[in-house]
Write a protein that holds these residues in place. Sequence first.
Motif, PDB file in Angstrom:
ATOM      1  N   ALA A  49     -16.502 -46.971 -16.486  1.00  0.00           N
ATOM      2  CA  ALA A  49     -15.462 -45.931 -16.492  1.00  0.00           C
ATOM      3  C   ALA A  49     -15.783 -44.767 -17.417  1.00  0.00           C
ATOM      4  O   ALA A  49     -15.504 -43.628 -17.098  1.00  0.00           O
ATOM      5  CB  ALA A  49     -14.128 -46.558 -16.890  1.00  0.00           C
ATOM      6  N   VAL A  99      -8.712 -45.114  -9.562  1.00  0.00           N
ATOM      7  CA  VAL A  99      -8.868 -46.070 -10.674  1.00  0.00           C
ATOM      8  C   VAL A  99     -10.026 -45.611 -11.553  1.00  0.00           C
ATOM      9  O   VAL A  99     -10.898 -44.901 -11.080  1.00  0.00           O
ATOM     10  CB  VAL A  99      -9.196 -47.505 -10.177  1.00  0.00           C
ATOM     11  CG1 VAL A  99      -8.035 -48.095  -9.413  1.00  0.00           C
ATOM     12  CG2 VAL A  99     -10.460 -47.528  -9.333  1.00  0.00           C
ATOM     13  N   PRO A 100     -10.033 -46.011 -12.838  1.00  0.00           N
ATOM     14  CA  PRO A 100     -11.264 -45.802 -13.614  1.00  0.00           C
ATOM     15  C   PRO A 100     -12.404 -46.498 -12.874  1.00  0.00           C
ATOM     16  O   PRO A 100     -12.173 -47.534 -12.235  1.00  0.00           O
ATOM     17  CB  PRO A 100     -10.970 -46.494 -14.947  1.00  0.00           C
ATOM     18  CG  PRO A 100      -9.480 -46.609 -15.014  1.00  0.00           C
ATOM     19  CD  PRO A 100      -9.018 -46.756 -13.595  1.00  0.00           C
ATOM     20  N   LEU A 101     -13.614 -45.966 -12.916  1.00  0.00           N
ATOM     21  CA  LEU A 101     -14.682 -46.570 -12.119  1.00  0.00           C
ATOM     22  C   LEU A 101     -15.056 -47.939 -12.681  1.00  0.00           C
ATOM     23  O   LEU A 101     -15.415 -48.065 -13.841  1.00  0.00           O
ATOM     24  CB  LEU A 101     -15.911 -45.668 -12.060  1.00  0.00           C
ATOM     25  CG  LEU A 101     -16.856 -46.118 -10.947  1.00  0.00           C
ATOM     26  CD1 LEU A 101     -16.263 -45.809  -9.582  1.00  0.00           C
ATOM     27  CD2 LEU A 101     -18.218 -45.499 -11.075  1.00  0.00           C
ATOM     28  N   PRO A 102     -14.978 -48.989 -11.842  1.00  0.00           N
ATOM     29  CA  PRO A 102     -15.287 -50.335 -12.342  1.00  0.00           C
ATOM     30  C   PRO A 102     -16.779 -50.504 -12.644  1.00  0.00           C
ATOM     31  O   PRO A 102     -17.611 -49.821 -12.053  1.00  0.00           O
ATOM     32  CB  PRO A 102     -14.879 -51.252 -11.188  1.00  0.00           C
ATOM     33  CG  PRO A 102     -14.167 -50.401 -10.203  1.00  0.00           C
ATOM     34  CD  PRO A 102     -14.578 -49.001 -10.441  1.00  0.00           C
TER      35      PRO A 102
END
Lengths: 337, 454
Positions: B254, B424-427
Motif C-alpha cells: 500500500a 482499497v489500499p493496494l494489498p
Amino acid sequence: MPQQNMIQALNAAQDILLERDPNVVIFGEDTGYFGGVFRATDGLQAKHGLQRVFDSPITEAGIIAMAIGMGANGLRPIAEIQFSDYIFPGFDQIISELSRLRYRSAGQYTAPVTVRSPWGGGIRGGQTHSMSPEAFFTHIPGIKVVVPSTPHDAKGLLISAVEDDDPVIFFEPKRLYNGPFDGDHEAAAKSWAQHSGGDVPDGHYTVPLGKAKVVRAGKDASIITYGTMVHVALAAVAKSGIDAEIIDLRTLAPVDLDTITWSVEKTGKCVIVHEAPKTSGFGAELSAAIQENCFYHLEAPITRVTGWDTPYPHAHEWEYFPSQARIINALQHVMKV
Amino acid sequence: MPVEILMPALSPTMEEGTLSKWLVKEGDTVSPGDLLAEIETDKATMEVEAVDEGTVGKLLVDEGTEGVPVNTPIAMLIAEGEDATAVVSAPSATPTPPVASAVPEVVAVVVSTSEVAADPDIPAGTEFVKITVREALRDAMAEEMRRDESVFVMGEEVAHYQGAYKVTQGLLDEFGEARVVDTPITEHGFAGLGVGAAFGGLRPIVEFMTFNFAMQAIDQIINSAAKTLYMSGGQMGCPIVFRGPNGAASRVAAQHSQDYSSWYAHVPGLKVVAPWSAADAKALLKAAIRDPNPVIFLENELLYGKSYDVPVLDDYVLPIGRARVVREGADVTIVSYSRGMEHALEAANALATEGLSAEVIDLRTLRPLDTATVVASVKKTNRCVTVEECWPVCGIGSEISAVLVAEAFDYLDAPVTRVTAKDVPLPYAANLEKLALPGSVDVIEAARAVCYRS
C-alpha cells in the motif's frame, strides 16, 4: 430551542465529548490556552484541564502523527489543523498511516481520529487560507470526509465523527461560522439566530455520517452541493423561478448515492456546485457516478458550477467564489437543453 | 503438475543475487505466504514467499550460491500425490503457468507497429531506434543539461548510485557533482531546496525515489511551487520538474503503490504529464524541463524496462497538453495513460477479434487535459471506457466522465464506464494485488457492456 452559531455548536459538541468519554483529547496549534484561532475550543482547557485540551507546536505532520499513535492505543483524539490549507505537511501521515491502519493490520488496530479543519473561502483569506482540498481526501480509501452547513448539523456530525471508530476528516466552512452566507457579499451579514439551522439542541445528539439531506424539495432539477454553497444555492433557486431540489451532501465520503440517485431520476437534470477548482474536483466524481447510475433518466448534461482552475485569489475573491448568478445560469442551461 | 519457483527480482534493475539461506527443506509442506528462502543483493535482503501450496519436491540451488540470475528455477513444488523423483527428470521445457512463479508475472504487451497509428508529430521517413523508457528519460535529461547549464538533477541516490531505478545512469560522470546532486533522505527538504533554486533562476529536476514519498513534500509542491507565480502577480515563477515512478509496481504494498495522477491533476498551477511510450517519455520530459511552470512527471516502474521505437531526431520535443489517438476505431473510445495503455491496447486487440473496433487514446498529459481529442472521438464512437490504475473515487476517469457528460451528452449511447483499481489500499499478497489492479479483461468487459454485448 437554544440558538447557537457554528462555533458555539462545535464548542458544545467537544465539551460534551470530553465530558462523556475520558479518552477524548483535543490538541492542535493554539487550541489549548488560546481556545483556537476561531474560538472553537474556547474555555475547554480551563474546564477539562491541560491533560485533555492542549497546544501543539507548529507541526501539522507531528499533530496528525501523534493523533494516530494515541488513537491506535485507545484514545479518541480530535486534532485541529488551523486552516485546511495547512494540512499538506500532514498528508503522508493521513494517507500512509491513518487511512490504512485498519487495513494494514487486518483489523487489529484502528485509529478513531477526527481531524477538524476550517475550510473554504469567502473571508478574504487569499491563496493559503481559503482552499477546499476535499477532493484529495475523498479519493483515499479508509477515511470519511464530512462538511456540515449549519450549526445543528455541525454539532451532530462532529459527535458522530468522534464516536466513529475510523478516521474522519471534518471540514468546517469558515464563512458559515458566524452566520448563513448566501454569496451576496455586499449585503449585511446575517446571524444564525434567524435561521432554523441555528436551532441547536442542548446535550448529546448525533447526525448520521453518510446521509445527505434534502434542504429544498423540487421537481425541475437537482442541485447537489455541500458546505457554504448550500446557502448560495438556496438563494439562487429562490430567485430563479425554477423549482430545483437542493441536496446538502453533509458527508462526501461515503457519499449518499441513494439520495442523489433518487432525486436525479425524478428531475432528470443535475447541477453540481462546489467552491474547489473544477478539474478533478469532487464534482467530477459526482458527475461520473450520477451518469453511471442515472444515465437513462438524464435529460440534460450534468453541469458543474465550481471555483475556477486557479489558486484562490485575494483581490478577485468574488469573481472566483461561485455566485448565485452562475448557479442560476447553470439551472437555466439544463432547463433549456 | 510440479511448479517451478523462480529467482525473484528485488527491483526492476536486479539481474542476479545470492541465495543466502533456505528456510525450508525437501519434503516440507508449504502454504501460500510461507517463507521459502532469503535472497540478497548489494542493496537489500528479501524473503521469498510461497504463492501456491504444495510440498517442496526439490531444492535446485544450494544455499550460499552467489550470482543466481533472476528467473532461474531455484526449487520445485509438487502437489499431493506427485512423486519427487519425477520432478528431477521433469523436462525444463514444460511451460509453467504464470501463477507458479514467486515473482508476479508481468505480461508483456506485444503491439505490432501496424496496429498503432503513426505519430503525426514525427516526420515521415524518420529513422527509429528501440530504447527503453529508462534510457529515454536519461537521454532527455542529458540533452537538456547539455543545452542549458541551469538545468540540474537532485534526489536520493541520483548521483553515485545512478538512481534507485538507474534512470540517472551516467549523468554524474558527464555533468559532475555540482549538477547531479545526492540529497539526504528528506523529501520535504530537497523539494523545498528545488523550489528555492527555481525561484532563483535555476531549472531543477527533482527525482522522488517514488511519488509515494513525495507526500512528505506535497506542501512544497502545492503551496510553494504551484501557487507562487499566481501569488506574486507573475513576478516570480517556478520552473521545476518533479519526476519519479508513480503507481503500482510488483508487490510493494500500500505505501509504495499509490497512483497520484488525479491528486496533482486537481491543482491549479501545476502541469501533470504521465507518458506511456519511450518516445513520449523523452519528448515530454524535454518539454517539461523547458516549461516555465512546475511540472509533475509521473513515470511507471513497470514501464522502465520496456522498449519502444524512439525517433532519431536532434531535438524531439512534444507540446505538453496534447493527447494522441494511438489506435483508430469506430465502436468505442478507450481513454488511458501510462501503464493503463497496455491494458487498453491489449483489450483493443482482443475486441477486434469479436468485431468491435476500439479507438485508443493516450492522454499523455493529465493537466491540462486534452478534452477536445477525447470529446471528438466520443462524438464519433458514442461510447467511452476510461482505464487507469488510480482508485475509482475522484480519479482521472471521474473528470473525463464529467467532461463527456457535459460536452458530448447528446452523443453518448451508454454511460461512460470507468475501469480503475479497486477502492482499497493496494494489498501486498500477490493474489489480492492482482485482483485489486485493473487488467485488459476488465477493459474488454467494460467495452462489451457499453456496446450492449454480453
